[in-house]
Design an enzyme around this catalytic site. Structure first.
Site, PDB file in Angstrom:
ATOM      1  N   ARG A  37       0.839  -1.211   0.000  1.00  0.00           N
ATOM      2  CA  ARG A  37       0.000   0.000   0.000  1.00  0.00           C
ATOM      3  C   ARG A  37       0.866   1.249   0.000  1.00  0.00           C
ATOM      4  NH1 ARG A  37      -1.924   1.433   6.060  1.00  0.00           N
ATOM      5  NH2 ARG A  37      -0.460   0.121   7.171  1.00  0.00           N
ATOM      6  N   SER A  68      -4.958   5.328   5.398  1.00  0.00           N
ATOM      7  CA  SER A  68      -4.639   3.898   5.413  1.00  0.00           C
ATOM      8  C   SER A  68      -4.317   3.364   4.023  1.00  0.00           C
ATOM      9  CB  SER A  68      -5.811   3.110   5.992  1.00  0.00           C
ATOM     10  OG  SER A  68      -6.068   3.517   7.304  1.00  0.00           O
ATOM     11  N   GLU A 107     -18.870   3.578  -0.636  1.00  0.00           N
ATOM     12  CA  GLU A 107     -18.051   2.875  -1.618  1.00  0.00           C
ATOM     13  C   GLU A 107     -18.798   2.601  -2.911  1.00  0.00           C
ATOM     14  OE1 GLU A 107     -18.636   1.922   1.533  1.00  0.00           O
ATOM     15  OE2 GLU A 107     -16.735   2.366   2.523  1.00  0.00           O
ATOM     16  N   HIS A 159      -5.404  -3.500   2.359  1.00  0.00           N
ATOM     17  CA  HIS A 159      -5.844  -4.275   3.529  1.00  0.00           C
ATOM     18  C   HIS A 159      -6.557  -5.565   3.116  1.00  0.00           C
ATOM     19  CE1 HIS A 159      -4.870  -0.401   5.183  1.00  0.00           C
ATOM     20  NE2 HIS A 159      -4.988  -0.839   6.410  1.00  0.00           N
ATOM     21  N   ASP A 188      -8.200  -5.736  13.552  1.00  0.00           N
ATOM     22  CA  ASP A 188      -9.560  -5.300  13.202  1.00  0.00           C
ATOM     23  C   ASP A 188     -10.510  -6.493  13.053  1.00  0.00           C
ATOM     24  OD1 ASP A 188      -9.353  -2.586  13.356  1.00  0.00           O
ATOM     25  OD2 ASP A 188      -9.208  -2.225  11.202  1.00  0.00           O
ATOM     26  N   ARG A 236      -1.567  -4.591   3.897  1.00  0.00           N
ATOM     27  CA  ARG A 236      -1.323  -3.630   4.963  1.00  0.00           C
ATOM     28  C   ARG A 236       0.097  -3.751   5.525  1.00  0.00           C
ATOM     29  NH1 ARG A 236      -2.147  -4.388  10.811  1.00  0.00           N
ATOM     30  NH2 ARG A 236      -1.792  -2.362  11.722  1.00  0.00           N
TER      31      ARG A 236
HETATM   32  C1  TPP Z   1     -18.356   0.222   4.865  1.00  0.00           C
HETATM   33  C2  TPP Z   1     -17.190   0.757   5.616  1.00  0.00           C
HETATM   34  N1  TPP Z   1     -16.358   1.624   5.015  1.00  0.00           N
HETATM   35  C3  TPP Z   1     -15.288   2.094   5.677  1.00  0.00           C
HETATM   36  C4  TPP Z   1     -15.026   1.706   6.962  1.00  0.00           C
HETATM   37  C5  TPP Z   1     -13.789   2.192   7.687  1.00  0.00           C
HETATM   38  N2  TPP Z   1     -14.153   3.100   8.790  1.00  0.00           N
HETATM   39  C6  TPP Z   1     -14.191   2.686  10.064  1.00  0.00           C
HETATM   40  S1  TPP Z   1     -14.700   3.877  11.116  1.00  0.00           S
HETATM   41  C7  TPP Z   1     -14.826   5.013   9.855  1.00  0.00           C
HETATM   42  C8  TPP Z   1     -15.266   6.411  10.152  1.00  0.00           C
HETATM   43  C9  TPP Z   1     -16.575   6.439  10.864  1.00  0.00           C
HETATM   44  O1  TPP Z   1     -16.961   7.730  11.176  1.00  0.00           O
HETATM   45  P1  TPP Z   1     -18.256   7.966  12.056  1.00  0.00           P
HETATM   46  O2  TPP Z   1     -19.376   7.150  11.506  1.00  0.00           O
HETATM   47  O3  TPP Z   1     -18.481   9.414  12.159  1.00  0.00           O
HETATM   48  O4  TPP Z   1     -17.871   7.289  13.438  1.00  0.00           O
HETATM   49  P2  TPP Z   1     -17.334   7.964  14.796  1.00  0.00           P
HETATM   50  O5  TPP Z   1     -16.940   9.367  14.510  1.00  0.00           O
HETATM   51  O6  TPP Z   1     -18.480   7.911  15.739  1.00  0.00           O
HETATM   52  O7  TPP Z   1     -16.204   7.106  15.250  1.00  0.00           O
HETATM   53  C10 TPP Z   1     -14.489   4.411   8.629  1.00  0.00           C
HETATM   54  C11 TPP Z   1     -14.474   5.102   7.344  1.00  0.00           C
HETATM   55  C12 TPP Z   1     -15.922   0.788   7.549  1.00  0.00           C
HETATM   56  N3  TPP Z   1     -15.729   0.311   8.794  1.00  0.00           N
HETATM   57  N4  TPP Z   1     -17.007   0.346   6.871  1.00  0.00           N
END
Ligand code: TPP
Ligand code: MG
Lengths: 311, 272
Positions: free
Chosen positions: A7, A34, A55, A106, A114, A164
Site C-alpha cells: 500500500r 490507510s 463505496e 488491507h 480489526d 497492509r
Molecule cells: C463500509 C465501511 N467503510 C469504511 C469503513 C472504515 N471506517 C471505520 S470507522 C470510519 C469512520 C466512521 O466515522 P463515524 O461514523 O463518524 O464514526 P465515529 O466518529 O463515531 O467514530 C471508517 C471510514 C468501515 N468500517 N465500513
C-alpha cells in the site's frame, strides 16, 4: 533486505504518475491515510476527491469519470471495494468495459486486529469472476510500483490487491514486468510453487529451506491472477510435474482455483493448495494469523512434500 | 442531579476507564468514537433497556445494535459491567482467540445482538429486528447507535425509508453526531447536513439533545416511546469525550494510547 508494504508503494507510485499524467483522478472513501492515497491528495488536491463513506457511489462516480475520459484510481479496503461495491463494479465498470483502476488495500488476514469483518479473503474470487476485469496481486513494493504504472497504461478495468503489512522486497528496481506474465523468481525441478502477493515471500523462504534437504522448487510470482499466464503454468506442470499454489485468500475461487481449473482441462498433475480453508478471519497479530490459517513458509514446505509424494 | 443520574454518571466514568484500559492493552482500536458514545450506552444498559444478563436470549429483551461497530470497546465495557461476562476478559480485546473481536461478533460473544463493523449495515439489521417485533406484536424496543460519517452510506437512507414506511415506532436510534470521521471533519469530507431536516423528510420523529447529558438521553427515549414513527435522536457529542487530549481530535479515531497516555487519561477519568 528492505521491507515495504505494497500500500505504501502504491501511494508513492500514484504521486509519481500524477506528475506525469494529468488525466489521473484519485477517489477514496474516508480511508486515505490507510490506503496511502493521502499523499496524492497533498500533492494534487485538485485531482483528489473524497467520496465519503460511500463505496458503491464511489465506484459509480469512477465509472462516470472514465466514461468522460479520465483515468480514475478508486481506493478503499478490499472488503469494501470488491465486497460492498461488487455489483457497481460489475455493472457500471466491467460491463461497459470502462477504464477504472481499483486499488484495494488491507486484503487478506494480515489486516490483523480489526478482525474477520475487515479481512477480505474472497476478493480475488469475486473480481476474477467478472468478464473484462484484470486482477493484479503484487508481491512487493518494487513490483507494485511497476504494476500501478502498467495498470494506468492498460485500457480497461483493473483490480489491484494490496496489503497492509510490510513484505520482503523481491525485485530489483529495473526488473521487467508485464501484465499477464508470471515471473519465475527461482527455478527448480521437483515441484513448482505458484504464489501471489505476500505469499511470494513465504514461497521463496520455503524454497530456500527445501533446497537444504535436496528438494529444488521453481517459484512463480503470479502477480497477474487474471488473465492467468497459461504458458507459464503449463510449462511448470510439464517440467516439474507437481504444483503448489499459495495465496492469502480463500482456496475457493482464488489463484489456486484458477490454476487447478486450467490444469484439470489441459494437463492434470498433482496440486496442493495453500490458502484459507473456508473460514472467516479473526483478530490477532498478522504473524499469528498467518500461522493460524496455514499461510506460512512451513505450510508451503509441507504442501510441497505432500505434492511430490503424489507424483 | 438526582442520585439516579449521579450513579449513572459514575457508571459512565467507569465505562470510559475500561475503554481506555482495554484499548491501551490491545495496542490498537478506536477510542474516539467509543468515548463519544459512552453516555448513551451507559443510559441504555444501566437505565433504559429491558435485558436479563443471566438470561441473555430472553425473547422479550430489548435489542441494541452498535452500527458503528468500530466503537466495540464501549459495548464490551457495558456488557462486562452488566455481568454478561467477567470484567477480566476485557484485557483480551483484539487478541487471537478472544471473543472480543476488533469489531463485535455475535457468534463469539453473548450479548452482542448483531455482528457489525462494515458501516451502514447494522442500522438495516436493527430495522429488521424492529420489524420482527412488530410482526410478532412483541413489546420490545430496538435501539441502535450510528455514526455521522456512517450516514454517508446509501444503505442508511434505504433503511430510513423502510423503517418509516413500516411505521416502526419500536425503533429508537441515536446518531452520534461528533462531527468527525477518519479523514477529518464530516463537513469537509462529505457534508451530511442539514440533519434534523433530512430525517424529518424521511418520516422519522426527530429530537436533538446533548449526547453527554444522561438526563436528556433518558428523557429523549421516553419521548420517543410516545411517537408513532421510528425515532432519530440526534445526539450532539464530542469525539474522545472525557480525555482532554483526545477530545475533538480526528487523529484519535483509530489509534491506541501509549501506556503513559493511559495513565494520564485514567487520572482525568477518576471518580469523585
Ligand atoms: C463500509 C465501511 N467503510 C469504511 C469503513 C472504515 N471506517 C471505520 S470507522 C470510519 C469512520 C466512521 O466515522 P463515524 O461514523 O463518524 O464514526 P465515529 O466518529 O463515531 O467514530 C471508517 C471510514 C468501515 N468500517 N465500513
Ligand atoms: Mg463521527
Amino acid at each position: 533486505m528492505s521491507k515495504v508494504a505494497t500500500r505504501d508503494a502504491y501511494g508513492q507510485a500514484l504521486v509519481e504518475l500524477g506528475g506525469q499524467y494529468s488525466d489521473i483522478i484519485v477517489l477514496d472513501a474516508d480511508l486515505s491515510k490507510s490506503t496511502k492515497t493521502a499523499k496524492f491528495k497533498e500533492t494534487y488536491p485538485e485531482r483528489f476527491f473524497s467520496a465519503g463513506i460511500a463505496e458503491a457511489n464511489m465506484m459509480g462516480v469512477a465509472a462516470g469519470l472514465a466514461a468522460a475520459g479520465k483515468v480514475p484510481f478508486a481506493s478503499t479496503f478490499a472488503i469494501f471495494a470488491a465486497g460492498r461495491a461488487f455489483e457497481q463494479i460489475r455493472n457500471s465498470i466491467c460491463y461497459p468495459d470502462l477504464n477504472v483502476k481499483i486499488a484495494a488495500t488491507h486484503a487478506g488476514v494480515t489486516v490483523g486486529a480489526d478482525g474477520g469483518s475487515h479481512q477480505s479473503i474472497e476478493d480475488i474470487a469475486l473480481m476474477r469472476a467478472v468478464p473484462n476485469m484484470t486482477v493484479l496481486v503484487p508481491a512487493d513494493g518494487v513490483s507494485t510500483a511497476h504494476l500501478i504504472k502498467l495498470a494506468y497504461q492498460f485500457a480497461g478495468p483493473v483490480y489491484i490487491r494490496l496489503g497492509r503489512t510490510k513484505v520482503d522486497t523481491v525485485y530489483q528496481k529495473d526488473d521487467f514486468f508485464a501484465i499477464g506474465e508470471a515471473k519465475m523468481v527461482r527455478d527448480g525441478k521437483d515441484a513448482t510453487i505458484i504464489a501471489c502477493g505476500l505469499m511470494v515471500q513465504e514461497a521463496l523462504q520455503a524454497a530456500r529451506e527445501l533446497s537444504l534437504s535436496g528438494i529444488t522448487t521453481r517459484v512463480l510470482d503470479m502477480a497477474t491472477v487474471k488473465p492467468l499466464d497459461i504458458g507459464a503454468v503449463l510449462r511448470a506442470a510439464k517440467e516439474t510435474k507437481a504444483i503448489v499454489t499459495a495465496e492469502e485468500h480463500s482456496i475457493i475461487g482464488g489463484l489456486g482455483s484458477a490454476v487447478t481449473s486450467l490444469l484439470a482441462e489441459h494437463h492434470p498433475v498433482p496440486v496442493q493448495m495453500v490458502g484459507v480453508r473456508d473460514r472467516f478471519g479473526q483478530s490477532g497479530d498478522p504473524a499469528e494469523l498467518l500461522r493460524e490459517y496455514g499461510l506460512t513458509a512451513d505450510d508451503i514446505i509441507a504442501a510441497v512434500k505432500k505434492v511430490i509424494s503424489r507424483k | 442531579m438526582s442520585c439516579r443520574y449521579t450513579e449513572l454518571a459514575d457508571q459512565a466514568l467507569a465505562m470510559r476507564r475500561h475503554i481506555i484500559t482495554m484499548i491501551g492493552e490491545a495496542g490498537s482500536g478506536h477510542p474516539g468514537g467509543s468515548l463519544s458514545s459512552a453516555d448513551i450506552v451507559t443510559a441504555l444498559y444501566f437505565e433504559l433497556m429491558n435485558i436479563r444478563p443471566k438470561n441473555p436470549n430472553w425473547p422479550e429483551r430489548d435489542r441494541f445494535v452498535l452500527s458503528k461497530g468500530h466503537a466495540a470497546p464501549v459495548l464490551y465495557a457495558a456488557l462486562a459491567m452488566r455481568g454478561f461476562f467477567p470484567l477480566t476478559k476485557l484485557k483480551t480485546l483484539r487478541k487471537l482467540g478472544s471473543p472480543l473481536q476488533g469489531h463485535p461478533d455475535m457468534q463469539k460473544l453473548t450479548g452482542v445482538e448483531m455482528s457489525t463493523g462494515s458501516l451502514g449495515q447494522g442500522f438495516s439489521a436493527a430495522v429488521g429486528m424492529a420489524l420482527a417485533g412488530q410482526v410478532d406484536q412483541q413489546s420490545y424496543y430496538t435501539y441502535a447507535i450510528i455514526g455521522d460519517g456512517e450516514l454517508q452510506e446509501g444503505q442508511v437512507w434505504e433503511a430510513a425509508m423502510f423503517a418509516a414506511h413500516h411505521k416502526l415506532r419500536n425503533l429508537i436510534v441515536f446518531l452520534d453526531f461528533n462531527g468527525l470521521q477518519i479523514d477529518g471533519q464530516v463537513e469537509c469530507v462529505m457534508n451530511v447536513q442539514p440533519l434534523p431536516d433530512k430525517w424529518q423528510a424521511f418520516g422519522w420523529a426527530v429530537q436533538q439533545i446533548d449526547g453527554h447529558d444522561l438526563r436528556a438521553i433518558c428523557g429523549a427515549v421516553s419521548q420517543a416511546k410516545q411517537e408513532e414513527q421510528p425515532s432519530m435522536i440526534v445526539a450532539h457529542t464530542v469525539k474522545g469525550k472525557g480525555v482532554s487530549f483526545m477530545e475533538n481530535q480526528a487523529g484519535w479515531h483509530g489509534s491506541a494510547p501509549s501506556s503513559e497516555q493511559v495513565v494520564h487519561a485514567l487520572k482525568e477519568l477518576e471518580g469523585r
